[in-house]
Design a protein around this motif. Structure first.
Motif, PDB file in Angstrom:
ATOM      1  N   UNK A  97      80.232  64.166  63.972  1.00  0.00           N
ATOM      2  CA  UNK A  97      79.536  63.160  63.154  1.00  0.00           C
ATOM      3  C   UNK A  97      78.254  62.680  63.819  1.00  0.00           C
ATOM      4  N   UNK A  98      77.877  63.342  64.913  1.00  0.00           N
ATOM      5  CA  UNK A  98      76.661  62.974  65.646  1.00  0.00           C
ATOM      6  C   UNK A  98      76.661  61.500  66.030  1.00  0.00           C
ATOM      7  N   UNK A 137      80.413  54.779  52.397  1.00  0.00           N
ATOM      8  CA  UNK A 137      79.210  55.541  52.713  1.00  0.00           C
ATOM      9  C   UNK A 137      79.381  56.455  53.919  1.00  0.00           C
ATOM     10  N   UNK A 138      80.157  56.011  54.916  1.00  0.00           N
ATOM     11  CA  UNK A 138      80.416  56.871  56.088  1.00  0.00           C
ATOM     12  C   UNK A 138      81.172  58.137  55.678  1.00  0.00           C
ATOM     13  N   UNK A 139      82.178  57.997  54.808  1.00  0.00           N
ATOM     14  CA  UNK A 139      82.905  59.163  54.309  1.00  0.00           C
ATOM     15  C   UNK A 139      81.946  60.113  53.598  1.00  0.00           C
ATOM     16  N   UNK A 140      81.067  59.555  52.785  1.00  0.00           N
ATOM     17  CA  UNK A 140      80.096  60.379  52.053  1.00  0.00           C
ATOM     18  C   UNK A 140      79.117  61.053  53.004  1.00  0.00           C
ATOM     19  N   UNK A 141      78.726  60.355  54.071  1.00  0.00           N
ATOM     20  CA  UNK A 141      77.754  60.923  55.008  1.00  0.00           C
ATOM     21  C   UNK A 141      78.347  62.049  55.839  1.00  0.00           C
ATOM     22  N   UNK A 169      76.948  69.581  54.363  1.00  0.00           N
ATOM     23  CA  UNK A 169      76.139  69.992  55.504  1.00  0.00           C
ATOM     24  C   UNK A 169      76.729  69.543  56.839  1.00  0.00           C
ATOM     25  N   UNK A 170      77.855  68.853  56.817  1.00  0.00           N
ATOM     26  CA  UNK A 170      78.484  68.378  58.050  1.00  0.00           C
ATOM     27  C   UNK A 170      79.751  69.176  58.345  1.00  0.00           C
ATOM     28  N   UNK A 197      77.294  65.344  43.975  1.00  0.00           N
ATOM     29  CA  UNK A 197      78.527  65.021  43.253  1.00  0.00           C
ATOM     30  C   UNK A 197      79.553  64.264  44.096  1.00  0.00           C
ATOM     31  N   UNK A 198      79.324  64.169  45.404  1.00  0.00           N
ATOM     32  CA  UNK A 198      80.332  63.587  46.299  1.00  0.00           C
ATOM     33  C   UNK A 198      80.640  62.136  45.952  1.00  0.00           C
TER      34      UNK A 198
END
Length: 491
Positions: free
Chosen positions: A214-215, A227-231, A237-238, A341-342
């Protein structure tokens, strides 16, 4: 030997490795280090080699000839040679390896990381190491402290079992576990226990998921969790996005991955018995024996015995990211792979997340708390085991699920049921839940076979307790309330 400052926790593991590395005997010794992937085994062993001046070789999935070339190059570099060794076979390489420590000199740490890759290409390697560690070879070898490390749990477990060549040779057999929920919260820097439970229900206590995957991105508060789950988790890309798939693909013993994914999906959807899993997959129960055994051996699932029925058991997924993927991501995979879509998937999956992911995970954390953190004053004695189970109610014609059953022993050594408990993640617990636990306790007392005369009632809640229930607990020590603060900091 001081533990590296950048190493979080792992005090026990480091002390055992240091003790093995510093053993003063003149003979070569063997240690085996295993554990699920991403738990920091390589980080531990690399730190040990840096601290002791040891030789570290990380194997890759390669042919025997290529592995020998890589090993010869690494060994020559370690010794300061300009020209790499050219070993014709592993017998020569093992002789070179065991010659790293001079007789009469100090111990020399040698690490072969990802050992299953080497043994897969060269099946004779364990036998060659057995010979190098044998009584006759000890007269020619110095005090090499050889550590074999791998993440393929079934293979690593078999190295020292049964009639395996290395059985009886190891002086260390260390399993590096996943961080449990309390140190995991500290590792992530999460002071809010509710946020800590939510994050733990997604990524568990795997150290690599905190930094590389997760950098260094951690949710700052409860509002930032979605938002963290989405990121990081629902972001194509993660690396966490495909991690669950890769965990299965990296296991060498998993052949029919579709079947194994199906078994995991069945468990994630709430089917915890073999019959329930078979029904979900529309297969015969007898067809699943091998798949369940392999998933157990690889550490993907655990089988927990029913606390009140010795012949019954329930299967649970051991790695939270697998539960999250199979309960929430896999059914929505086509949408999740499409950019943009996430957020919609996450919004419509909230009920699934609460009921299939965080709810069951919270129950598991409560059992972990009762097993390792609850004090004797809380449970009414020292616990020997903590399980879940079912209790039939013939009058009501139902079976009651018991989220937690803590057992101990009385003064005469007889097993007693210290406490039973119920856990509700997103529901304020009231007198109704306490009455249900009391009914279960009455049933257990009447059926015999279980000493439940002094059984306490434990109520766990992530949302709090009613005033009426708090008043009962204040007056009756046999009723214990465990909120999130107590789960993370109390006993």
């Amino acid at each position: 030997m001081d533990k590296p400052a950048e190493m979080f926790d792992r005090d026990f593991e480091w002390s055992e490795l240091a003790r093995f590395a510093c053993y003063p005997g003149s003979e070569p010794t063997l240690g085996v280090v295993s554990g699920r992937r991403r738990q920091g085994k390589t980080f531990l062993l690399d730190g040990l080699c840096r601290a002791t001046g040891g030789f570290f070789f990380a194997a890759s999935e390669a042919t025997e000839a290529e592995s020998l070339r890589q090993f010869g190059t690494a060994l020559a570099r370690f010794e300061g040679r300009q020209v790499p060794y050219r070993f014709a076979h592993w017998e020569e390489a093992v002789i070179g390896l065991m010659g790293l420590a001079d007789r009469g000199g100090g111990p020399q740490v040698v690490v072969l990381d990802e050992f299953p890759f080497l043994a897969k290409a060269s099946p004779e390697l364990p036998s060659l190491l057995q010979r190098a560690l044998g009584p006759q070879a000890r007269q020619e070898s110095g005090p090499v402290r050889l550590l074999l490390c791998g993440s393929a749990l079934s293979f690593m477990g078999s190295l020292l079992s049964g009639t395996a060549p290395l059985r009886g040779r190891a002086g260390l057999e260390l399993v590096v576990p996943t961080l449990d929920f309390r140190p995991a919260a500290r590792f992530w820097g999460l002071a809010d226990p509710r946020l800590a439970v939510l994050v733990n229900s997604v990524v568990g206590g795997t150290p690599a998921y905190r930094r590389e995957f997760v950098l260094g991105d951690a949710p700052v508060d409860l509002d930032d969790f979605g938002p963290w789950v989405l990121r990081n988790v629902l972001n194509p890309s993660r690396p966490l996005f495909r991690e669950a798939r890769f965990l299965l693909a990296e296991e060498p013993d998993l052949r029919d991955t579709a079947l194994y994914h199906g078994v995991l999906a069945a468990i994630a959807q709430g089917n915890h018995t073999r019959g329930g899993i078979a029904g979900f997959l529309e297969r015969k129960s007898t067809d699943l024996g091998h798949a369940l055994t392999v998933l157990e051996d690889t550490g993907m699932i655990v089988r927990a015995a029913d606390a009140f029925h010795g012949k019954r058991s329930a299967y649970r997924i051991a790695e939270p990211i697998l539960t999250f993927y199979h309960a929430l991501m896999r059914p929505e995979w086509s949408d999740l792979e499409r950019p943009g879509q996430a957020a919609a998937v996450w919004e419509r999956s909230q009920a699934t997340f609460r009921s299939k992911v965080v709810g069951p995970h919270f129950e598991d954390l409560c059992r972990t708390w009762a097993r390792w953190y609850a004090g004797a004053d809380t449970l009414g004695g020292r616990r020997t085991r903590v399980e879940s189970g079912t209790v039939p109610d013939p009058v009501a014609r139902v079976s009651h699920e018991v989220d937690l059953a803590a057992f101990g022993r009385d003064e005469d050594g007889r097993e007693v049921l210290l406490a039973i408990g119920g856990a509700k993640w997103n529901e304020v617990m009231g007198l109704g839940q306490l009455q249900r636990l009391d009914r279960i306790r009455t049933l257990l007392r009447s059926r015999g076979g279980v000493q439940a005369e002094r059984t306490r009632l434990l109520c766990f809640s992530g949302a709090g307790f009613s005033d009426e229930l708090r008043e009962v607990a204040r007056r009756d020590r046999a009723v214990q309330l465990v909120d999130l603060d107590r789960l993370y900091t109390g006993d």
